[in-house]
Write a protein that holds these residues in place. Structure first.
Motif, PDB file in Angstrom:
ATOM      1  N   ASP A 139      -9.528 -14.801  33.086  1.00  0.00           N
ATOM      2  CA  ASP A 139     -10.103 -15.799  33.992  1.00  0.00           C
ATOM      3  C   ASP A 139     -11.426 -15.241  34.508  1.00  0.00           C
ATOM      4  N   ARG A 140     -12.518 -15.945  34.244  1.00  0.00           N
ATOM      5  CA  ARG A 140     -13.841 -15.433  34.623  1.00  0.00           C
ATOM      6  C   ARG A 140     -13.981 -15.228  36.124  1.00  0.00           C
ATOM      7  N   ALA A 141     -13.188 -15.949  36.904  1.00  0.00           N
ATOM      8  CA  ALA A 141     -13.271 -15.782  38.352  1.00  0.00           C
ATOM      9  C   ALA A 141     -12.823 -14.390  38.787  1.00  0.00           C
ATOM     10  N   MET A 176     -12.568 -33.796  50.166  1.00  0.00           N
ATOM     11  CA  MET A 176     -11.912 -32.495  50.132  1.00  0.00           C
ATOM     12  C   MET A 176     -10.899 -32.464  48.987  1.00  0.00           C
ATOM     13  N   PRO A 177     -10.908 -31.416  48.176  1.00  0.00           N
ATOM     14  CA  PRO A 177      -9.962 -31.353  47.058  1.00  0.00           C
ATOM     15  C   PRO A 177      -8.525 -31.195  47.550  1.00  0.00           C
ATOM     16  N   GLN A 178      -7.593 -31.504  46.701  1.00  0.00           N
ATOM     17  CA  GLN A 178      -6.176 -31.363  47.028  1.00  0.00           C
ATOM     18  C   GLN A 178      -5.589 -30.267  46.151  1.00  0.00           C
ATOM     19  N   SER A 179      -5.569 -29.068  46.678  1.00  0.00           N
ATOM     20  CA  SER A 179      -5.016 -27.916  45.968  1.00  0.00           C
ATOM     21  C   SER A 179      -3.757 -27.462  46.694  1.00  0.00           C
ATOM     22  N   SER A 180      -2.712 -27.220  45.943  1.00  0.00           N
ATOM     23  CA  SER A 180      -1.444 -26.824  46.556  1.00  0.00           C
ATOM     24  C   SER A 180      -0.956 -25.463  46.092  1.00  0.00           C
ATOM     25  N   VAL A 181      -1.703 -24.794  45.207  1.00  0.00           N
ATOM     26  CA  VAL A 181      -1.255 -23.524  44.663  1.00  0.00           C
ATOM     27  C   VAL A 181      -1.150 -22.476  45.780  1.00  0.00           C
ATOM     28  N   ALA A 182      -0.054 -21.722  45.790  1.00  0.00           N
ATOM     29  CA  ALA A 182       0.157 -20.681  46.796  1.00  0.00           C
ATOM     30  C   ALA A 182      -0.796 -19.518  46.562  1.00  0.00           C
ATOM     31  N   TRP A 183      -1.190 -18.893  47.644  1.00  0.00           N
ATOM     32  CA  TRP A 183      -2.181 -17.828  47.525  1.00  0.00           C
ATOM     33  C   TRP A 183      -1.651 -16.651  46.713  1.00  0.00           C
ATOM     34  N   GLU A 184      -0.364 -16.370  46.799  1.00  0.00           N
ATOM     35  CA  GLU A 184       0.197 -15.263  46.020  1.00  0.00           C
ATOM     36  C   GLU A 184       0.122 -15.549  44.519  1.00  0.00           C
ATOM     37  N   SER A 217     -33.216 -19.941  55.925  1.00  0.00           N
ATOM     38  CA  SER A 217     -32.268 -20.049  54.830  1.00  0.00           C
ATOM     39  C   SER A 217     -30.861 -19.861  55.394  1.00  0.00           C
ATOM     40  N   HIS A 218     -29.868 -20.295  54.630  1.00  0.00           N
ATOM     41  CA  HIS A 218     -28.497 -20.271  55.125  1.00  0.00           C
ATOM     42  C   HIS A 218     -27.605 -19.632  54.057  1.00  0.00           C
ATOM     43  N   ALA A 219     -26.404 -19.257  54.452  1.00  0.00           N
ATOM     44  CA  ALA A 219     -25.458 -18.643  53.515  1.00  0.00           C
ATOM     45  C   ALA A 219     -24.042 -19.016  53.903  1.00  0.00           C
ATOM     46  N   TRP A 220     -23.203 -19.170  52.907  1.00  0.00           N
ATOM     47  CA  TRP A 220     -21.784 -19.419  53.112  1.00  0.00           C
ATOM     48  C   TRP A 220     -21.039 -18.832  51.921  1.00  0.00           C
ATOM     49  N   CYS A 221     -19.795 -19.196  51.710  1.00  0.00           N
ATOM     50  CA  CYS A 221     -19.064 -18.628  50.586  1.00  0.00           C
ATOM     51  C   CYS A 221     -18.191 -19.695  49.946  1.00  0.00           C
ATOM     52  N   ALA A 222     -17.529 -19.359  48.856  1.00  0.00           N
ATOM     53  CA  ALA A 222     -16.631 -20.281  48.157  1.00  0.00           C
ATOM     54  C   ALA A 222     -15.426 -19.499  47.665  1.00  0.00           C
ATOM     55  N   VAL A 223     -14.261 -20.128  47.713  1.00  0.00           N
ATOM     56  CA  VAL A 223     -13.011 -19.515  47.274  1.00  0.00           C
ATOM     57  C   VAL A 223     -12.519 -20.232  46.028  1.00  0.00           C
ATOM     58  N   TYR A 224     -11.896 -19.497  45.137  1.00  0.00           N
ATOM     59  CA  TYR A 224     -11.462 -20.008  43.841  1.00  0.00           C
ATOM     60  C   TYR A 224     -10.056 -20.590  43.913  1.00  0.00           C
ATOM     61  N   LEU A 225      -9.916 -21.863  43.505  1.00  0.00           N
ATOM     62  CA  LEU A 225      -8.642 -22.575  43.496  1.00  0.00           C
ATOM     63  C   LEU A 225      -8.347 -23.007  42.061  1.00  0.00           C
ATOM     64  N   PRO A 226      -7.546 -22.260  41.325  1.00  0.00           N
ATOM     65  CA  PRO A 226      -7.396 -22.486  39.882  1.00  0.00           C
ATOM     66  C   PRO A 226      -6.638 -23.743  39.494  1.00  0.00           C
TER      67      PRO A 226
END
Length: 327
Positions: free
Chosen positions: A111-113, A88-96, A224-233
């Motif tokens: 930012d392409r995201a 699991m990655p270690q991201s600490s950036v606040a969502w705001e 088939s299955h589906a999920w999603c991904a969130v961007y952590l810059p």
């Protein structure tokens, strides 16, 4: 883990189809967690043209056209992949902070995201999604922690119920009824994140399943299955997406786990429908889909369609008007 995936789609038309053009997203996508060892696409009747090209997101998009009148279309995709689990990655950036980074500002770096912040055909930005998401997004909370908390809440609040929705059921309807299938849950989680100004994308693929105790797994019984991904810059460049599967309450870097196979990603299901097409004729049709995901043995033989078949193969040693929706 080595996995063998077989995905067969059969359309039966009445009356016959005179001509057709189709596009498929059935080729696994290579990544740091997934190596594509073999892929084979077979189509019957034999198409006049069969090829592939990358789409705007780097997914492999196959295309073929049929000029022979036909009452049945069979598409068989077989793939062998080697998968691995990433810590699991270690991201600490606040969502705001992420929200502000993705908000347009004249002269600021692009930012392409940012593309994955906006509404898309199947994922609207509505206040209902923001209202549901808010309890997970306390001020100053890290985006990774908040997104995981939201996923855990969805797993507890929603009921997986096959055939409770259709492929075109609005995500807000599934949110209101608190039930649906994996496509609905992926769309809801994406909509919740985007409603707060965050970037989230849809991921299509497969998941290795186990039969119930005392039973034998039937070939073709998977989906088939589906999920999603969130961007952590704040993660390393090229590795800034955390995969979230609200259907199974699982998350991971590059994939929710080594028992997942990733096909493609886009804004929502409409970007990466496994098979879609435009046909002339065939006023009505029936659809049969069979998916099998199983551990691959060294001597596995790739299946193929009988008789006249044109196929497309690839090997990698490095790492609808008419459409189909899986689970």
């Amino acid at each position: 883990m080595k996995l063998l995936v077989t995905h067969e789609t059969v359309y039966n038309y009445q009356p016959l189809v005179e001509t057709a053009q189709h596009m498929a997203y059935l080729t696994p996508r290579p990544s740091l967690a997934q190596q594509v060892l073999h892929h084979h696409l077979a189509v019957q009747p034999a198409p006049l043209n069969l090829g592939q090209m990358p789409d705007v997101y780097g997914n492999t998009r196959s295309y073929f056209d049929l000029q022979t009148p036909h009452r049945q279309l069979r598409v068989l995709a077989t793939s062998e992949v080697s998968t691995s689990a990433c810590a699991m990655p270690q991201s600490s950036v606040a969502w705001e902070q992420v929200r502000e980074r993705l908000h347009y500002q004249a002269g600021a770096p692009f930012d392409r995201a940012s593309e994955f912040v906006f509404a898309s055909p199947m994922v609207p930005r509505l206040h209902e999604f923001a209202h549901y998401a808010r309890p997970s997004f306390a001020p100053g909370r890290s985006l990774q922690e908040a997104a995981l908390h939201l996923m855990h809440r969805m797993f507890a609040d929603f009921t997986y119920e096959s055939q409770s929705t259709e492929v075109n059921t609005p995500a807000v309807v599934a949110l209101q009824q608190r039930k649906g299938v994996c496509q609905d849950f992926a769309h809801i989680l994406i909509a919740c994140l985007r409603s707060l100004g965050l970037a989230a994308r849809y991921v299509s693929g497969y998941l290795l399943t186990q039969p119930a105790p005392g039973t034998v797994k039937l070939r073709g019984s998977d989906a088939s299955h589906a999920w999603c991904a969130v961007y952590l810059p704040d993660l390393p460049p090229g590795q800034r997406w955390l995969d979230l599967d609200p259907t199974n309450d699982r998350a991971g870097w590059h994939a929710p786990g080594e028992d997942y196979v990733t096909l493609a990603f886009g804004r929502d299901f409409s970007d990466v429908s496994p098979l879609r097409g435009v046909i002339h004729g065939g006023a009505s049709h029936t659809l049969q889909v069979g998916v099998t995901v199983e551990p691959a043995a060294p001597d596995d033989v790739q299946p193929s369609l009988p008789d006249a078949t044109q196929s497309q193969s690839q090997s990698q040693s490095q790492s609808q008007n008419v459409n189909f929706s899986g689970s």
